[in-house]
Design a protein around this motif. Structure first.
Motif, PDB file in Angstrom:
ATOM      1  N   GLN A 124     -26.201  -5.895 -15.127  1.00  0.00           N
ATOM      2  CA  GLN A 124     -25.974  -4.467 -14.888  1.00  0.00           C
ATOM      3  C   GLN A 124     -24.504  -4.115 -15.060  1.00  0.00           C
ATOM      4  O   GLN A 124     -24.170  -3.070 -15.619  1.00  0.00           O
ATOM      5  N   SER A 125     -23.605  -5.009 -14.605  1.00  0.00           N
ATOM      6  CA  SER A 125     -22.162  -4.766 -14.788  1.00  0.00           C
ATOM      7  C   SER A 125     -21.801  -4.662 -16.268  1.00  0.00           C
ATOM      8  O   SER A 125     -20.988  -3.821 -16.661  1.00  0.00           O
ATOM      9  N   ASP A 128     -23.026  -1.391 -17.581  1.00  0.00           N
ATOM     10  CA  ASP A 128     -22.142  -0.326 -17.092  1.00  0.00           C
ATOM     11  C   ASP A 128     -20.868  -0.257 -17.924  1.00  0.00           C
ATOM     12  O   ASP A 128     -20.409   0.828 -18.297  1.00  0.00           O
ATOM     13  N   ASN A 131     -21.581   1.314 -21.261  1.00  0.00           N
ATOM     14  CA  ASN A 131     -21.763   2.770 -21.140  1.00  0.00           C
ATOM     15  C   ASN A 131     -20.446   3.485 -20.869  1.00  0.00           C
ATOM     16  O   ASN A 131     -20.234   4.618 -21.331  1.00  0.00           O
ATOM     17  N   MET A 132     -19.552   2.843 -20.142  1.00  0.00           N
ATOM     18  CA  MET A 132     -18.253   3.453 -19.879  1.00  0.00           C
ATOM     19  C   MET A 132     -17.416   3.537 -21.153  1.00  0.00           C
ATOM     20  O   MET A 132     -16.696   4.520 -21.364  1.00  0.00           O
ATOM     21  N   TRP A 145     -13.347   0.483 -11.859  1.00  0.00           N
ATOM     22  CA  TRP A 145     -14.664   0.890 -11.354  1.00  0.00           C
ATOM     23  C   TRP A 145     -15.509  -0.334 -10.990  1.00  0.00           C
ATOM     24  O   TRP A 145     -16.148  -0.358  -9.921  1.00  0.00           O
ATOM     25  N   LEU A 146     -15.499  -1.341 -11.836  1.00  0.00           N
ATOM     26  CA  LEU A 146     -16.282  -2.550 -11.560  1.00  0.00           C
ATOM     27  C   LEU A 146     -15.802  -3.244 -10.285  1.00  0.00           C
ATOM     28  O   LEU A 146     -16.605  -3.765  -9.507  1.00  0.00           O
ATOM     29  N   LYS A 231     -28.063   6.610  -8.001  1.00  0.00           N
ATOM     30  CA  LYS A 231     -27.113   5.654  -8.574  1.00  0.00           C
ATOM     31  C   LYS A 231     -27.513   4.190  -8.361  1.00  0.00           C
ATOM     32  O   LYS A 231     -26.765   3.287  -8.735  1.00  0.00           O
ATOM     33  N   LYS A 287     -25.371   1.576 -10.457  1.00  0.00           N
ATOM     34  CA  LYS A 287     -25.189   1.771 -11.903  1.00  0.00           C
ATOM     35  C   LYS A 287     -24.135   2.834 -12.119  1.00  0.00           C
ATOM     36  O   LYS A 287     -23.919   3.706 -11.295  1.00  0.00           O
ATOM     37  N   TYR A 288     -23.478   2.749 -13.267  1.00  0.00           N
ATOM     38  CA  TYR A 288     -22.464   3.732 -13.627  1.00  0.00           C
ATOM     39  C   TYR A 288     -23.113   5.089 -13.901  1.00  0.00           C
ATOM     40  O   TYR A 288     -24.149   5.174 -14.530  1.00  0.00           O
TER      41      TYR A 288
END
Length: 288
Positions: A124-125, A128, A131-132, A145-146, A231, A287-288
């Motif tokens: 998932q990281s 994310d 997607n970022m 953010w992570l 989220k 999630k982001y």
């Protein structure tokens, strides 16, 4: 600024998936009777479990820091920054080793993210981070953010046999023998750092009920606000237990209809080595 994403095979992301996603996955080394193999390169999941259940000596190892450094150098010919997401420092020294390498030889270019993830939460990281990048975030913003959200995940794992916990020294032979005779199936948890005991049950059905209740408690308390914002996610992992994993996934979807279900994935070999086949796991992750 172009940012590359690097992770390792503990994320459950295969080499073919990595190509589709446009990322790099470092294969984790596995030692079998003293010979080194690489996950999803020279060793399949099936071959791993065949050896694990035989009399072979099976253990996992760190990737070579030199080899990882060479991968970074090659990527930096095309990219300006690298986000490298390894498995949790609480479960392996890999993260600490690579962090030192990044800080000394690749300062300001490579960020090793110690956000305490493994398997489906680690995957998932990675998603994310991807997607970022699509949203135009910088490597520094992704790193921040992570790290800020690193404790916003929970994993629960039902172990089907005590054999491999005994082999790994996590149980004494006497305790393992008693547990086997009583048909105990421990439910373990990973809350960022270590693999710890959570509960003891005797049936798969009871294990699933225990894990669902644990996830429910997390979503109702620790992650209440994030859940309300949509989220949080839920995923399932397993070790050679795909049919039960698919059933469990449907049960989780029914129990948590408001939470996005993401994936069913094999547990990483680094975890599987210690818990053996037949395990079942679930996780809830931001999630982001």
């Amino acid at each position: 600024m172009k940012t590359a994403i690097v992770t390792d095979s503990n994320s459950g992301i295969t080499q073919s998936e990595a190509k589709e996603l446009g990322i790099t996955v470092i294969p984790m080394p596995v030692l079998i009777d003293g010979e080194q193999y690489f996950e999803d390169i020279s060793l399949t999941q099936e071959q791993f479990y065949e050896k694990l259940q035989s009399d072979a000596q099976v253990s996992t190892s760190q990737p070579s820091a030199y080899d990882v450094g060479e991968v970074w150098k090659e990527l930096l010919k095309t990219y300006d920054r690298i986000i490298h997401i390894p498995m949790s420092s609480g479960l392996s020294e890999t993260c600490n080793t690579l962090s030192k390498l990044a800080e000394t030889e690749f300062a300001g270019q490579v960020y090793v993210i110690d956000n305490q993830r493994i398997s489906i939460t680690m995957r998932q990281s990675v998603m994310d981070a991807i997607n970022m990048i699509k949203d135009g975030k910088s490597a520094e913003e992704i790193r921040d953010w992570l790290m800020a959200t690193k404790m916003q995940s929970s994993i629960y794992i039902m172990v089907n046999t005590l054999t491999y916990l005994k082999k790994g020294g996590r149980l004494t032979p006497a305790v393992a023998m008693i547990g086997t005779l009583l048909k105990i199936k421990p439910v373990l948890q990973i809350q960022g750092f270590k693999l710890d005991q959570f509960a003891k049950v005797r049936k798969v059905a009871d294990a699933k009920t225990t894990m669902i209740k644990a996830i429910e408690t997390d979503l109702d308390k620790r992650f209440k606000d994030l859940r309300a914002k949509g989220k949080m996610t839920i995923s399932v992992a397993h070790t050679q237990n795909v049919e039960e994993a698919e059933i469990f996934a449907e049960e989780l979807k029914e129990h948590f209809p408001d939470v996005e279900f993401v994936t069913i994935n094999p547990l990483s070999l680094s975890v599987s080595c210690h818990i053996g086949p037949g395990a079942l796991a679930c996780a809830t992750t931001i999630k982001y």
